[in-house]
Design an enzyme around this catalytic site. Structure first.
Site, PDB file in Angstrom:
ATOM      1  N   CYS A  76      -1.808  21.850 109.046  1.00 27.41           N
ATOM      2  CA  CYS A  76      -1.932  20.623 108.249  1.00 27.41           C
ATOM      3  C   CYS A  76      -1.394  20.873 106.846  1.00 27.41           C
ATOM      4  O   CYS A  76      -1.475  21.990 106.329  1.00 27.41           O
ATOM      5  CB  CYS A  76      -3.390  20.176 108.142  1.00 27.41           C
ATOM      6  SG  CYS A  76      -4.159  19.694 109.699  1.00 27.41           S
ATOM      7  N   GLN A 264       3.801  12.488 123.871  1.00 24.61           N
ATOM      8  CA  GLN A 264       3.315  12.277 122.515  1.00 24.61           C
ATOM      9  C   GLN A 264       2.032  13.069 122.283  1.00 24.61           C
ATOM     10  O   GLN A 264       1.167  13.159 123.154  1.00 24.61           O
ATOM     11  CB  GLN A 264       3.071  10.792 122.264  1.00 24.61           C
ATOM     12  CG  GLN A 264       4.333   9.945 122.250  1.00 24.61           C
ATOM     13  CD  GLN A 264       5.225  10.234 121.040  1.00 24.61           C
ATOM     14  OE1 GLN A 264       4.847  10.936 120.111  1.00 24.61           O
ATOM     15  NE2 GLN A 264       6.423   9.672 121.056  1.00 24.61           N
ATOM     16  N   ASN A 298       7.912   6.854 129.079  1.00 22.73           N
ATOM     17  CA  ASN A 298       6.762   6.394 128.298  1.00 22.73           C
ATOM     18  C   ASN A 298       6.884   4.929 127.896  1.00 22.73           C
ATOM     19  O   ASN A 298       5.898   4.195 127.882  1.00 22.73           O
ATOM     20  CB  ASN A 298       6.628   7.271 127.046  1.00 22.73           C
ATOM     21  CG  ASN A 298       5.371   6.992 126.257  1.00 22.73           C
ATOM     22  OD1 ASN A 298       4.268   7.036 126.782  1.00 22.73           O
ATOM     23  ND2 ASN A 298       5.534   6.691 124.978  1.00 22.73           N
ATOM     24  N   ASN A 342      24.018  12.797 128.120  1.00 28.24           N
ATOM     25  CA  ASN A 342      23.949  13.276 126.734  1.00 28.24           C
ATOM     26  C   ASN A 342      24.278  12.114 125.803  1.00 28.24           C
ATOM     27  O   ASN A 342      25.440  11.770 125.604  1.00 28.24           O
ATOM     28  CB  ASN A 342      24.924  14.433 126.525  1.00 28.24           C
ATOM     29  CG  ASN A 342      24.845  14.990 125.114  1.00 28.24           C
ATOM     30  OD1 ASN A 342      24.138  14.456 124.252  1.00 28.24           O
ATOM     31  ND2 ASN A 342      25.552  16.070 124.868  1.00 28.24           N
ATOM     32  N   ASP A 363      14.545   5.696 121.185  1.00 28.04           N
ATOM     33  CA  ASP A 363      13.477   6.612 120.761  1.00 28.04           C
ATOM     34  C   ASP A 363      14.033   8.035 120.695  1.00 28.04           C
ATOM     35  O   ASP A 363      13.709   8.880 121.522  1.00 28.04           O
ATOM     36  CB  ASP A 363      12.301   6.517 121.744  1.00 28.04           C
ATOM     37  CG  ASP A 363      11.146   7.428 121.360  1.00 28.04           C
ATOM     38  OD1 ASP A 363      11.074   7.848 120.190  1.00 28.04           O
ATOM     39  OD2 ASP A 363      10.307   7.722 122.235  1.00 28.04           O
ATOM     40  N   CYS A 393      11.151   9.514 114.467  1.00 27.70           N
ATOM     41  CA  CYS A 393      10.317  10.589 113.929  1.00 27.70           C
ATOM     42  C   CYS A 393      10.963  11.224 112.703  1.00 27.70           C
ATOM     43  O   CYS A 393      10.539  12.287 112.248  1.00 27.70           O
ATOM     44  CB  CYS A 393      10.040  11.645 115.003  1.00 27.70           C
ATOM     45  SG  CYS A 393      11.517  12.417 115.699  1.00 27.70           S
TER      46      CYS A 393
END
Length: 435
Positions: A76, A264, A298, A342, A363, A393
């Site tokens: 963290c 995830q 997902n 790819n 995603d 992300c």
């Protein structure tokens, strides 16, 4: 000699950012709005690193870290910042990237998506190291500075039942035949099963396997073993091979996966994220939808419950095969198709050959989707999906791809917002919708 610094912001690693004599200074543990005393450290041409000596004027958002290992453990970075402020900082990072890299400011800011702040981490890679002077094997995340394994007795971001295993695991591994040849344990947790995938550099003895099996039976753990690369992973006990799965109750889906498959980290937030993505896409029952970088499906399989047809594309042939098996198992094989490709090397002709899609979900990994959005932008307007949802992300690559889509592809950014997928870390996950 110490210096006094005024902290202006946080960087992408959760360090406080200040300026002094024309240089940027990064200070671990400092928060925006604080005045601190710091000890200068390593200096480069354009920046310096400094360590905090004391806080002179604390931020109103500073809190006492809940974990006793915070500051040493590298798992963290911002436990000392209140959870609400963490989300606000991440939203600021996203907005800054979209403005300065993406060159867009006119869009709706979506309400942030929240999940649990603690015990949320259902995936983790724990290092193990035999340290004689510590009395045996350490199991945990690496320390903030350096390659050492943190001496952890608990972890507040791992599920409680996994945190409670840290000390017993140290004793177990220390009693195996080659405790110095066990570099890591990978946690993969499903709805009903805790899997610990043990990487071992030497063959395990029958006695080692017996000890692992006894530990697993007593502690509710399924052991998998990895003697070499990811393809060598296998369950210690064959009956555990198909038990690992997570569910998405809103869509009536069960998603089976292997311990080394990408899923995830935060299962609860994942459900919320998928729901939001589908609402933003505005899928109708006659639509053809593409799910790019689809992984295990997902998003693809929830989409297949609403659309006429879904094509999932992913670089890994293993994952697309697993996704097709999941479609079959969930009764969606006639509506969902998966193919390996790819996506970092595609062009407009490749896209055109797949046929027209009414909607697209993107995603990508941290590298973003530059080739894909460039190919989309090269299509004629009538050939492009009318609406795109982009799950990111990395705010920098999302912003870069946003600039391509808006400046070359005729898209407009309608809305964007953050998702606190990794509380107490500086990771910024976000979702954006284009039309």
């Amino acid at each position: 000699m110490t210096v006094v610094l005024d902290i202006e912001s946080l960087d992408l690693e959760g360090r406080g950012v200040a300026h002094r004599e024309g240089k940027v200074i990064f200070v671990t543990g400092a928060l925006p709005g604080e005045r601190i005393e710091a000890q200068p450290g390593r200096s480069k041409k354009n920046y310096e690193l400094a360590s905090m000596v004391r806080v002179l004027t604390p931020s109103s958002q500073r809190v006492e870290p809940a974990c006793p290992h915070f500051g040493t453990c590298g798992g963290c970075a911002i436990q000392h910042l209140s959870p609400a402020a963490q989300v606000a900082v991440k939203q600021r990072v996203l907005e800054d990237a979209l403005e300065h890299i993406g060159r867009v400011t006119d869009y709706t800011v979506l309400p942030p998506l929240h999940g649990p702040n603690w015990h949320y981490r259902y995936r983790a890679r724990l290092s193990t190291r035999f340290v004689r002077k510590k009395g045996g094997v350490l199991v945990g995340f690496r320390e903030k500075r350096g390659a050492y394994v943190a001496d952890m007795q608990e972890c507040r971001v791992l599920p409680k039942q996994v945190s409670d295993l840290l000390m017993p695991l140290r004793e177990l591994l220390g009693g195996l035949s080659t405790p110095d040849r066990l570099p890591q344990i990978e946690l993969a947790m499903g709805d009903d099963l805790i899997v610990l995938n043990l990487r071992h550099m030497e063959a395990l003895t029958d006695e080692d396997k017996r000890k692992l099996a006894e530990f697993g039976a007593a502690r509710g753990v399924s052991w998998w073993l990895q003697p070499k690369g990811p393809d060598s992973v296998h369950p210690l006990q064959a009956e555990d091979a198909e038990k690992l799965a997570y569910s998405m109750p809103e869509f009536g889906l069960r998603m089976a996966f292997k311990p080394t498959d990408f899923t995830q980290v935060n299962h609860q937030l994942n459900r919320t994220m998928v729901s939001r993505a589908l609402r933003l896409l505005q899928v109708e029952s006659h639509h053809r939808v593409a799910d790019m970088f689809c992984g295990l499906g997902n998003f693809s399989l929830p989409l297949a419950t609403q659309a006429a047809y879904v094509l999932g594309v992913e670089g890994s042939e293993t994952l697309t095969r697993r996704a097709q098996e999941a479609a079959q198992a969930n009764g969606l094989a006639e509506k969902a198709e998966f193919m390996p490709c790819n996506l970092f090397e595609i062009d407009a002709e490749w896209l055109r050959a797949r046929g027209h899609f009414d909607r697209m979900l993107i995603d990508p990994p941290r590298e973003g989707a530059e080739a894909l959005v460039t190919a989309l932008s090269a299509l004629a307007p009538a050939e492009r999906p009318k609406r795109i949802v982009y799950v990111s992300c990395n705010p920098a690559t999302l912003a870069r791809d946003t600039a391509i889509m808006t400046e070359q592809g005729g898209y407009r950014l309608l809305a964007a917002g953050v998702m606190n997928m990794f509380p107490h870390t500086a990771h910024v996950e976000s979702i954006a919708v284009f039309e």
